[in-house]
Design a protein around this motif. Structure first.
Motif, mmCIF file in Angstrom:
data_model
loop_
_atom_site.group_PDB
_atom_site.id
_atom_site.type_symbol
_atom_site.label_atom_id
_atom_site.label_comp_id
_atom_site.label_asym_id
_atom_site.label_seq_id
_atom_site.Cartn_x
_atom_site.Cartn_y
_atom_site.Cartn_z
ATOM 1 N N ASP E 186 1.379 23.943 27.641
ATOM 2 C CA ASP E 186 1.083 25.342 27.351
ATOM 3 C C ASP E 186 -0.232 25.765 28.020
ATOM 4 O OD1 ASP E 186 -1.058 24.486 25.737
ATOM 5 O OD2 ASP E 186 0.172 24.518 23.925
ATOM 6 N N ALA E 187 -0.508 27.047 27.970
ATOM 7 C CA ALA E 187 -1.640 27.605 28.710
ATOM 8 C C ALA E 187 -2.965 27.010 28.234
ATOM 9 C CB ALA E 187 -1.663 29.130 28.560
ATOM 10 N N ALA E 188 -3.105 26.775 26.927
ATOM 11 C CA ALA E 188 -4.366 26.250 26.392
ATOM 12 C C ALA E 188 -4.626 24.841 26.937
ATOM 13 C CB ALA E 188 -4.316 26.224 24.860
ATOM 14 N N MET E 189 -3.606 23.991 26.871
ATOM 15 C CA MET E 189 -3.771 22.633 27.384
ATOM 16 C C MET E 189 -4.010 22.664 28.891
ATOM 17 S SD MET E 189 -3.989 19.419 26.923
ATOM 18 C CE MET E 189 -3.447 19.066 25.237
ATOM 19 N N ALA E 190 -3.293 23.533 29.597
ATOM 20 C CA ALA E 190 -3.461 23.625 31.055
ATOM 21 C C ALA E 190 -4.901 24.026 31.379
ATOM 22 C CB ALA E 190 -2.481 24.649 31.636
ATOM 23 N N HIS E 191 -5.444 24.929 30.588
ATOM 24 C CA HIS E 191 -6.821 25.365 30.830
ATOM 25 C C HIS E 191 -7.800 24.225 30.593
ATOM 26 C CE1 HIS E 191 -10.574 27.671 30.551
ATOM 27 N NE2 HIS E 191 -9.949 28.504 31.387
ATOM 28 N N ARG E 192 -7.541 23.446 29.527
ATOM 29 C CA ARG E 192 -8.414 22.296 29.282
ATOM 30 C C ARG E 192 -8.352 21.291 30.429
ATOM 31 N NH1 ARG E 192 -6.888 20.971 23.064
ATOM 32 N NH2 ARG E 192 -7.613 22.964 22.205
ATOM 33 N N LEU E 193 -7.154 21.044 30.901
ATOM 34 C CA LEU E 193 -7.015 20.071 31.998
ATOM 35 C C LEU E 193 -7.698 20.584 33.267
ATOM 36 C CD1 LEU E 193 -3.305 18.882 31.473
ATOM 37 C CD2 LEU E 193 -5.418 17.677 30.877
ATOM 38 N N ALA E 194 -7.547 21.870 33.555
ATOM 39 C CA ALA E 194 -8.199 22.443 34.741
ATOM 40 C C ALA E 194 -9.714 22.363 34.591
ATOM 41 C CB ALA E 194 -7.749 23.888 34.946
ATOM 42 N N THR E 195 -10.213 22.546 33.371
ATOM 43 C CA THR E 195 -11.660 22.436 33.142
ATOM 44 C C THR E 195 -12.124 20.998 33.340
ATOM 45 O OG1 THR E 195 -11.422 24.211 31.518
ATOM 46 C CG2 THR E 195 -13.511 23.003 31.519
ATOM 47 N N ILE E 196 -11.312 20.053 32.856
ATOM 48 C CA ILE E 196 -11.641 18.643 33.113
ATOM 49 C C ILE E 196 -11.728 18.398 34.620
ATOM 50 C CG2 ILE E 196 -10.705 16.288 33.005
ATOM 51 C CD1 ILE E 196 -9.607 17.019 30.193
ATOM 52 N N GLY E 197 -10.753 18.927 35.375
ATOM 53 C CA GLY E 197 -10.773 18.774 36.830
ATOM 54 C C GLY E 197 -12.064 19.302 37.423
ATOM 55 N N ASP E 198 -12.449 20.477 36.956
ATOM 56 C CA ASP E 198 -13.659 21.120 37.474
ATOM 57 C C ASP E 198 -14.905 20.280 37.192
ATOM 58 O OD1 ASP E 198 -14.830 23.496 38.704
ATOM 59 O OD2 ASP E 198 -15.785 23.784 36.734
ATOM 60 N N LYS E 199 -15.005 19.756 35.982
ATOM 61 C CA LYS E 199 -16.169 18.947 35.606
ATOM 62 C C LYS E 199 -16.180 17.617 36.384
ATOM 63 C CE LYS E 199 -17.541 21.689 32.201
ATOM 64 N NZ LYS E 199 -18.512 22.743 32.610
ATOM 65 N N VAL E 200 -15.005 17.013 36.532
ATOM 66 C CA VAL E 200 -14.938 15.730 37.239
ATOM 67 C C VAL E 200 -15.371 15.909 38.695
ATOM 68 C CG1 VAL E 200 -13.357 13.956 38.116
ATOM 69 C CG2 VAL E 200 -13.232 14.678 35.722
ATOM 70 N N ARG E 201 -14.947 17.037 39.307
ATOM 71 C CA ARG E 201 -15.355 17.272 40.701
ATOM 72 C C ARG E 201 -16.864 17.463 40.813
ATOM 73 N NH1 ARG E 201 -10.345 21.228 40.757
ATOM 74 N NH2 ARG E 201 -8.743 19.611 40.956
ATOM 75 N N ALA E 202 -17.465 17.977 39.732
ATOM 76 C CA ALA E 202 -18.924 18.153 39.742
ATOM 77 C C ALA E 202 -19.638 16.801 39.712
ATOM 78 C CB ALA E 202 -19.351 19.014 38.554
ATOM 79 N N LEU E 203 -18.931 15.739 39.325
ATOM 80 C CA LEU E 203 -19.513 14.388 39.321
ATOM 81 C C LEU E 203 -19.706 13.860 40.736
ATOM 82 C CD1 LEU E 203 -17.491 12.496 36.574
ATOM 83 C CD2 LEU E 203 -19.876 13.207 36.472
ATOM 84 N N ARG E 204 -19.090 14.507 41.675
ATOM 85 C CA ARG E 204 -19.094 14.027 43.050
ATOM 86 C C ARG E 204 -20.488 13.624 43.520
ATOM 87 N NH1 ARG E 204 -15.907 15.621 48.232
ATOM 88 N NH2 ARG E 204 -14.201 16.619 47.157
ATOM 89 N N GLU E 205 -21.484 14.430 43.162
ATOM 90 C CA GLU E 205 -22.847 14.075 43.596
ATOM 91 C C GLU E 205 -23.342 12.817 42.879
ATOM 92 O OE1 GLU E 205 -23.177 17.899 42.372
ATOM 93 O OE2 GLU E 205 -21.659 17.835 43.945
ATOM 94 N N HIS E 206 -22.684 12.481 41.768
ATOM 95 C CA HIS E 206 -23.138 11.309 41.017
ATOM 96 C C HIS E 206 -22.334 10.062 41.384
ATOM 97 C CE1 HIS E 206 -25.566 14.110 38.769
ATOM 98 N NE2 HIS E 206 -24.493 14.870 38.591
ATOM 99 N N GLY E 207 -21.878 9.971 42.596
ATOM 100 C CA GLY E 207 -21.311 8.715 43.064
ATOM 101 C C GLY E 207 -19.797 8.678 43.097
ATOM 102 N N LEU E 208 -19.137 9.757 42.739
ATOM 103 C CA LEU E 208 -17.681 9.782 42.832
ATOM 104 C C LEU E 208 -17.316 10.354 44.197
ATOM 105 C CD1 LEU E 208 -14.941 9.395 41.520
ATOM 106 C CD2 LEU E 208 -15.121 11.711 40.620
ATOM 107 N N ALA E 209 -16.786 9.519 45.042
ATOM 108 C CA ALA E 209 -16.541 9.919 46.434
ATOM 109 C C ALA E 209 -15.603 11.117 46.512
ATOM 110 C CB ALA E 209 -15.971 8.746 47.225
ATOM 111 N N ASP E 210 -14.558 11.087 45.733
ATOM 112 C CA ASP E 210 -13.587 12.161 45.755
ATOM 113 C C ASP E 210 -13.407 12.702 44.341
ATOM 114 O OD1 ASP E 210 -11.785 12.333 48.475
ATOM 115 O OD2 ASP E 210 -12.873 10.449 48.166
ATOM 116 N N GLY E 211 -13.141 13.973 44.253
ATOM 117 C CA GLY E 211 -12.863 14.558 42.952
ATOM 118 C C GLY E 211 -11.469 14.147 42.523
ATOM 119 N N VAL E 212 -10.943 14.889 41.569
ATOM 120 C CA VAL E 212 -9.579 14.639 41.129
ATOM 121 C C VAL E 212 -8.704 15.735 41.745
ATOM 122 C CG1 VAL E 212 -10.013 15.925 38.989
ATOM 123 C CG2 VAL E 212 -8.105 14.335 39.106
ATOM 124 N N SER E 213 -7.526 15.385 42.211
ATOM 125 C CA SER E 213 -6.666 16.374 42.856
ATOM 126 C C SER E 213 -5.922 17.198 41.811
ATOM 127 C CB SER E 213 -5.655 15.680 43.755
ATOM 128 O OG SER E 213 -4.777 14.900 42.993
#
Lengths: 261, 261, 261, 261, 261, 261
Positions: E186-213
Motif C-alpha cells: 500500500d501507499a504508506a508502506m511504499a512511502h516508508r520503503l522509498a524513505t529508507i532508500g533515500d536515507k540509505v543512499r545518503a550513507l554513500r559518503e559514509h563508506g557505502l560505495a553504492d546506494g540501494v536501487s
C-alpha cells in the motif's frame, strides 16, 4: 644419428660419468654457461655410445607438451596422429636432449616426470597410449644457472630426477687447441685469443654478465684467417659482440690492446 | 591396473588409514615433500586393494578441465566424444590420482567438487551427461606444502573435501633398506648414504629450500655400483643436483666429507 | 530433478523466505562459508517445491557465457546448436543454481542481467533468439563473502538484482544430529565432534582463515565408525585437513585433546 | 634477388668486414640507430656478392617461429606444407635478414640457434624434416641498442652466435651527398640540411631520445624541391616529425633558425 | 520492437531531450547509477517513437567487435555471413542500445566511431561491405560514472560523439509511486520503503560505495506482499543485499529500525 | 572514392603541404586532438586530388596485420585469399588512412615499414607475394599526442618515416562558420557557441584533460535548432558530455552562464 665423430676435447671425467649414468639409465642434467660445448658434448657421447641416435630439441617460451609428444594433423579426410620428437625418442630408444629446458612451458615438465622415475613411461593423453620407454631411451636436459630468474628455475620435483654434470669454459691451453683446430689460425695467435677469452671472463665480476664464448673466439680466428686485422677482428667478434655498454667495451678493448699489441 | 606388487615399505599407519578411507569412499589428500614416495604408495595401495585399477594424472599449469573430462575429436566425417582420464576412472571405478593438483588450472577444481561430496557425480558439460560415479571410484590428490605459494594454495572449499595423510622422508634405517634394495650397494654404504640424506635435510633451516629425495640417494648408489668413486657420485647426484648456490654446495660437500672419508 | 527428498535440517526461516522469493520469482543469492550446506539446501528446496527441476553449475575462472548459454557443435556435415545448462533451465522452467558465481568470467554476469529484471529474457547472441523465461524459471547464485578479494567481488549492478539469504554453520545440537545421521557414530561421539567443530571455528580470529566444515566432521565420524581411533581420525580429517601451519595444527590438536581425552 | 645496384655510400670498412664474414659464413649482427642505412647496406651487399638472393623479414611482437619456418595450409581436400621465408632462404641459399629481431617472439630465437653454430641445420618440427642449410645461406640480424629495454634484450646465448657490425649516422659531408642525391636539392642546401641533422643529433643528451634519421633529411629536401619554403619544410619533416615535446621542438627550431636564416 | 507500453515515470525533461536528439539523429549517452531505470527509459522511448524497433546489447569484458557486427558461420558446405545485433540495427533502422559500453573490448569503440559522425556508416571488414545506416538508426550507450576505473573510462574520442543525459534515483514521492505500482504494497508502506532508500543512499559518503536501487525496494515490497515481515524483508532485500560489511549493515539496519518500528 | 566534395575550411597551409607530400609520395602523419577535423581533411584531400580513392581504417587494440593485409577464408571446398583494406589500397593506388594507428597491435607497424621507405612494397607473408605499391598509393596515419601513454607511443623507427602535419581546433571565427553551416543556428548563436568552445579549451590547464570538440558544438547547435533551450542544450551536449567531475562541470557551466545569459 650422429654421422661422423664430433670433435670434442674432454676437460675432466665427464665422459666416464656420463657413461656410468647411461649404463644405469639415470637422467642427466648438463649445467654450464653459454657456448661452453654442452651441445657438442652430447653429440660426441651419442656417437661414442655405439652410435646411439640423438634427438635434440631447443626449448623456448612457447614450447608445449604437445610440441614434444605429438599431435593430430588434418589430412584429406581424417586426422592422423604424428609423434613429436620426445615420443620418437622414447619409442625408438634414442637419447633425447632438451636444451635449456626451463625455457619451455610448464606442462612439459609434467611430461618428463613419469619418464624419469621407476615408471619410465610416457602417457600420451591425446591417444590414450601409455608408452613404455625403449630400454635404450635416455633423457638429457641442460640449463644455464648463470641467467635463471626465480621464475625460470627448475622445480625441485623436476630437478631431483636428474644427476648433474657441471661444465665450465675450458682452460687456456685446451681452448687454444680448440681455436686453432676450428679457425685455422696458428698456435701463437690461438693462444693469444684464448688468453683474451680468459681475461674477459675474469671481468665478469666487474659488471659483464656473461663472459665470451669459445665460439666467439673461433669466429675471431676465422676473421683473422680471412684477412681482417687481428685487433679489428677482436673488435667485431668479441668487444661489440658481447656488450653494448661503453665501459664494458672499453675494458675488453684494453685487454685486447695488451695482448695484441 | 598395477601389474605386479610395487615394492613399498610403510613408515606408519598410512596403509590402515587409507584402507579405512577407501571403505568409506572418502576422498584422500596425500601431503609431503618431493620424492618421498607418494606415487609409489598409491600404486602399492591400488595393488593391495585386490588390484583396483589406477589412473594417474600429473597436473601442470596448463591442465584444463577438458583434459581431465574429455573432448570431441574430429574423425573422418563427424566429431566423436573421447573420455578423458578422470571420466574413465569415474565410469569404470578406478582410483584417480591427481598428482600436484594445485598446479592445474582452476576449472579443474570445479570438476572434482561434485565428485567429492554426497553427490558423487561428474557433470560432463559438453555432452550434457551427468555421470554417476562407479561405487569403486575414489579420488586421491597430492600436494607438497613445502613450496606452495599463496597463489597456488588449495581453496578451502576444495581442501575441506578430503581427509589428509601426511608423508615425510623415511627414517635412516628404513631409507638405508630402500637404497640398498634399489641401487645394489651394500648395507654399509647404503647406511652412509641414508645418513648423508638425513644430515642434508637438516640443512633445510640453513637456507636449503628442499632436502634431498630418496630417489637421488638411490641414484648415488647406482653410480657407485657402476664404478664411480663414492665422493664423486655424491658430487654428481647430490651436491650439484640439489643446488646451484656455492655455499649450500659447500655445506653439503662438508657432510659428504665427514661421512665418506 | 531431485529424485528423493534430500535430508536437510533448517537452521532458521530460510525455507519460508526462499518460498516467498520463489512465489514472486525474485532471484536469490545464498551467502555463506564453505561446506555449511548451501548446495544441499537448494536441492532440498527444489524437491520441496513440488519437484521443481534443478540445474546446478559450479562456476570457475574459465567458465564463459558460452558454457552457460550453448554453442554450435560440428556434426557430420553441418553445425548444430546445443543449449547450455542455463538455456535448458530457462526454456524448461528449472531452478538454475550457479555455485560460486563470482569465480566465472565476466561475460557470464551480462548473460544473467536480462534474466533478473522485469524482462526475464535470455538473448542468445549466436542464434539471434530472444528466449523468454519459462514462468517457473528461477535463478539462484551463491558466494562465500569470507574469501572474496576485491577483484572477485560481485559488481553492484549484478548484486542488486538478488535478494540475499545468509547461511552460517549450524549450532552444536543441530550439527551433532547431522554428524550422527550421516556418519553412523553414536550421539555422544557426534556431540563431541560437533563441539570440536564449534571450538575450531572460534579459532578463526586466531589466524585460521576458515573454520572446519560440517562435511569434515562427518568424515571424522565415518573414519571412527570404520575403526580408526577417534584422535587419529581427528588428526586426519580435521587437524591436517584444514591447515599446513604448525601452530594452527597445534591449536586444533589441543582442542581435540581436551574433548577426546 | 636485388634487381639493380642499390646506391650505398660506405662509411668505413663495413663492406670488407661483411665480405670476410660471408666467406667464413659467420652470422652477422648489424647494430645501429633507426634510419642510418642498415637495410640499404644489406641490399647493397646482396647485390655486390654476385647477386646473392636476399630475404628480408621485419620482426614484430607477434612474429612466431611458424611465421619464419612455415605452416600447413588447408587446400581443397588436404593440408599442404608451405615454407616460410627463413626456410626458403635456408633451402635456396639466400641471405636471410631478420630486421629488429628482438621484437619477435622468443620461439624464433630457438629456430635460429641450430642455424648459427657448427650444425647449420633448420629442424622443421611440423614435418619432421631436418633441413641442412645450403652452402650459400647466411643469417643476418639487426637491432637498435638505443631503445632496447631489458625485456627486449638479445639473450647472451643468442647474441654470442654473431659477429657484430656497428653503424652510426654518416658524417656531414657524406650525408650531404646522400641528401642531394636522393632529394634533388642543390649541394649548398643539402649541406645545410646535413648540418641541421648533425646538430639535432647532438641534442640527444638534452632529452631527445632519438636523433633525426637521414631519411627525414631527404624528406625535407624533397619538400623543398617540391616548393615548400625551407623553414616550413624543416618544421614538417624534422621538428614535428621527431617529437611532441614543446621544449624539444623549440630546441630543434632554434637550430633550424640559425642554419636557415 | 517493444510490444506494450513500458510503464515509465519521467523525472525531468529526459523525454523531450531524447526526442530532440532523435530528430537530429544525435547519438545519446545515458549516465547514471545501477538500477535507476535507464533500461526501462530506453524501452519506453522506443515504444513512444511510434514503435521504433530496439536492439539491446549488454556489454561485457569479452564482447568483441565481431560479436556486434557479425561473423561467418560454418554450414553444410560453405560459410555463411550472419549479421550481429549492431548490423541488424544499422540495416533496419532500429535504436541500438549498448548497455555499459565501457565494459566491452576496445575494438568495439572503433566500430561505433564511423556510425557516430557525419559518415553514419558501418564498415564490415569481413565482407568488405560499407553499410550506410538506415535513416532511422540511432546509437544509444549507457555507463555508470560511479564505478568506472581509469582503465575503463570512455576515451574522449569516443565520448565526444554523444550528447549526454544524466539519470539519478527518483525523488521519494516518485519512487514511492513506483514501489507501490510494481510490488503491490500500500501507499504508506511504499512511502516508508522509498524513505529508507533515500536515507540509505545518503550513507554513500559514509563508506557505502553504492546506494540501494529502486529494484531492491520493489523486491522488498514484493516479499512483504508475499507475507514476510517488513523488517525481515528489508534484512533480506536491502541490508544483506547491498553489503557484506558488518558496520555498513548495522548502519542500514538502524535506518530500517527507525522507519519500520 | 569520396562521392561529393566534403565541406572543409582550411586553417593554414595544410592543403598546400599535403599536396607537396603527395607529389613526392611522402607518407604523412596527421597529429591533433579529438574531433578537430582530421578525418574530414583527409576526405577533402582525396576528393581534391582528382578523386583519389580513399581507404579509411579506424585502428584499435585488437587490429592485427592480418586485418590490414588479408586472410584466407574458407569457402565450399577450398580456402580463398581475400585482400585486406591496406592491400586493396596498395594494389589499386588509393590513399590508405590509418586512423589512430598507435592503437593497433604492434605487428601492423612492421607491415607499413617497407611501404614507407624507398622500397614501397608490401610483403604478403601468407601468399608469398611481394606486392609493389601502385604509383598513386600513399599512406597517411593519424594520432593524438594529447593522450598517448608511453606504452602507446609511435616507435621512432616508425615515426621517422612520416612528415608531420599538426592540427589544432579552429579559431573562433572559423569555428562559428562551421557551427552555423552544420547545425542551422544563426550566426550570432554560432559565434556564442564557438566562444564557449574557445573558453572551455582554455580550461585545459585547470584539470580538463580534453577540450570540447567542434562536433559537440555542432550538436549543441542542432539541439537548439530542434527546440531545446540554449543553456539546457549546452548542459547536455557540452557540460556533461565532456566530464563526470563536478568541479569541471561547474567551471564549464560558469562559462555557459556568462555567454548565454
Amino acid at each position: 644419428m650422429v654421422a661422423s665423430e664430433p670433435w670434442y676435447l674432454p676437460v675432466g671425467d665427464e665422459v666416464q660419468v656420463f657413461e656410468a649414468a647411461w649404463r644405469a639409465r639415470l637422467p642427466v642434467l648438463l649445467k654450464g654457461p653459454t657456448g661452453c660445448g654442452k651441445t657438442r658434448f652430447i653429440e660426441h657421447m651419442a656417437w661414442r655410445l655405439s652410435g646411439q641416435p640423438l634427438v635434440t630439441v631447443a626449448c623456448h617460451e612457447d614450447l608445449t607438451a604437445n610440441d614434444l609428444v605429438g599431435r593430430y594433423l588434418l589430412s584429406a579426410d581424417s586426422t592422423v596422429w604424428t609423434d613429436g620428437p620426445l615420443t620418437r625418442a622414447v619409442r625408438t630408444g634414442a637419447i633425447c636432449y632438451l636444451d635449456e629446458v626451463v625455457e619451455a612451458r610448464k606442462d612439459t615438465t609434467v611430461v618428463i616426470h613419469p619418464l624419469t622415475d621407476h615408471r619410465r613411461v610416457l602417457p600420451i593423453e591425446k591417444t590414450g597410449e601409455l608408452l613404455e620407454a625403449h630400454p635404450d631411451f635416455l633423457l638429457v636436459i641442460s640449463y644455464n644457472p648463470g641467467y635463471q630468474s626465480s621464475l625460470k628455475d627448475l622445480k625441485p620435483s623436476t630437478r631431483q630426477r636428474f644427476v648433474s654434470l657441471e661444465f665450465h669454459y675450458p682452460a687456456v691451453e685446451v681452448e687454444a687447441t680448440i681455436v686453432a683446430h676450428e679457425s685455422g689460425v696458428d698456435a701463437a695467435m690461438a693462444h693469444r685469443l684464448a688468453t683474451i677469452g680468459d681475461k674477459v671472463r675474469a671481468l665478469r665480476e666487474h659488471g659483464l654478465a656473461d663472459g665470451v664464448s669459445t665460439r666467439l673466439l673461433v669466429y675471431t680466428g676465422q676473421l683473422i684467417a680471412g684477412g681482417i686485422a687481428p685487433r679489428r677482428a677482436c673488435d667485431i667478434a668479441i668487444t661489440h659482440a658481447i656488450s653494448d655498454e661503453a665501459d664494458v667495451q672499453q675494458a675488453v678493448a684494453d685487454i685486447v690492446d695488451v695482448l695484441l699489441p
